[in-house]
Write an enzyme that holds these catalytic residues in place. Sequence first.
Site, PDB file in Angstrom:
ATOM      1  N   HIS A  29      -2.934   4.318  -2.779  1.00  0.00           N
ATOM      2  CA  HIS A  29      -4.252   3.539  -1.994  1.00  0.00           C
ATOM      3  C   HIS A  29      -4.939   4.618  -0.728  1.00  0.00           C
ATOM      4  CE1 HIS A  29      -1.552  -0.075  -3.491  1.00  0.00           C
ATOM      5  NE2 HIS A  29      -3.050  -0.074  -4.014  1.00  0.00           N
TER       6      HIS A  29
ATOM      7  N   LYS B 210      -4.726   6.033 -12.024  1.00  0.00           N
ATOM      8  CA  LYS B 210      -3.789   5.546 -12.755  1.00  0.00           C
ATOM      9  C   LYS B 210      -3.901   4.410 -13.310  1.00  0.00           C
ATOM     10  CE  LYS B 210       0.844   3.990 -12.257  1.00  0.00           C
ATOM     11  NZ  LYS B 210       0.595   2.842 -12.098  1.00  0.00           N
TER      12      LYS B 210
ATOM     13  N   SER C 189       3.151   0.515  -6.798  1.00  0.00           N
ATOM     14  CA  SER C 189       3.753  -0.513  -5.851  1.00  0.00           C
ATOM     15  C   SER C 189       4.969  -0.986  -6.836  1.00  0.00           C
ATOM     16  CB  SER C 189       2.969  -1.660  -5.713  1.00  0.00           C
ATOM     17  OG  SER C 189       1.663  -1.403  -5.200  1.00  0.00           O
ATOM     18  N   ARG C 190       4.996  -0.989  -8.077  1.00  0.00           N
ATOM     19  CA  ARG C 190       6.150  -1.428  -9.015  1.00  0.00           C
ATOM     20  C   ARG C 190       7.273  -0.304  -8.857  1.00  0.00           C
ATOM     21  NH1 ARG C 190       1.239  -3.915 -12.026  1.00  0.00           N
ATOM     22  NH2 ARG C 190       1.904  -6.101 -11.824  1.00  0.00           N
TER      23      ARG C 190
ATOM     24  N   LEU D 230       0.678  -1.312   0.147  1.00  0.00           N
ATOM     25  CA  LEU D 230      -0.056  -0.208  -0.046  1.00  0.00           C
ATOM     26  C   LEU D 230       0.820   1.167   0.032  1.00  0.00           C
ATOM     27  CD1 LEU D 230      -2.725  -1.448   2.457  1.00  0.00           C
ATOM     28  CD2 LEU D 230      -2.733  -1.389   0.072  1.00  0.00           C
TER      29      LEU D 230
END
Length: 296
Positions: A40, A152, A189-190, A36
């Site tokens: 988020h 996104k 997250s990437r 997260l």
Amino acid sequence: MASMMMAECIASVRKMLAEKRLEGKTISLVPTMGALHDGHRSCMEIAGNEGDILVVSIYINPKQFGPSEDLSRYPRMLEKDLEFCERMGCDVVFVPDDEEMYPASQDAWVTVERFAEPLCGRTRPGHFRGVATVVAKLFNIVDPDVAVFGQKDAQQAVVIREMVRQLNFRVRLVLSSIVREPDGLAVSSRNAYLNPEERKQAGGLYDSLLAGRALLEGGERDPKSVTGAVRDRMIEHGIRDVEYAELLRADDLSILERAEGKVILALAARLDTTRLIDNLVLELLADGSVRETLLF
Ligand code: PAF
């Protein structure tokens, strides 16, 4: 609700939420795959304001990853994620495992055909089928009044909007705008996969979108000229592996002969093994000005 509750199985999350519904509470859901971040956070803030009971699901859905994609290295940090949810005032966190979500072979799929085809659909066959299927399952399990997604993942948002509209789900969808790092990189997250040099280049993705926006603001309406400028700027930033840069109609992701109305300028690029996406949704106004907006 006093403290956050965690449910690992479908029956228990349903029971918890049925009790809340009997008390007349409305339910909002933020579906996530964990790891997260501030994107988020923004979804959770919106969801917290939209409903009485905030539910966050954390589930890395294997069905939306292709065989050569990053399922095995996708960041897993459940403890930190649970603390994050607690800090955000979540009421219920639903953390199922694969056995719970896919106990047998999955033969029933949700495909949102036309909207899943362009952009990421070309290089990620089956991805949006996996997303739509797991989101449909989550909607059936949680039965939220409202669900919040990030802009996104714009194509994902359109696919889910169409699934909800065309299959008559009762949930209301709300989008959260893209949260960016100080250099403009969209939080994801990437981003954690990037080494320092790649991280620096990645900041160029947003700058490249801005190059396209600047042309639109200057009156350019030829999609190819706009996307050409985006590609050129990516290359200037050292981003050589450009998967796509496209300017499409925002409502249905269809091809535009000439930019008009609400458009999406979207890109995908690889920095070594990390694939990143970003977009700008822009409204081209009658007076020639350009305004950033939400997809819906
Ligand atoms: O956007 C994501 O994190 C995922 O695609 C989602 C919506 C949680 C489905 O697995």
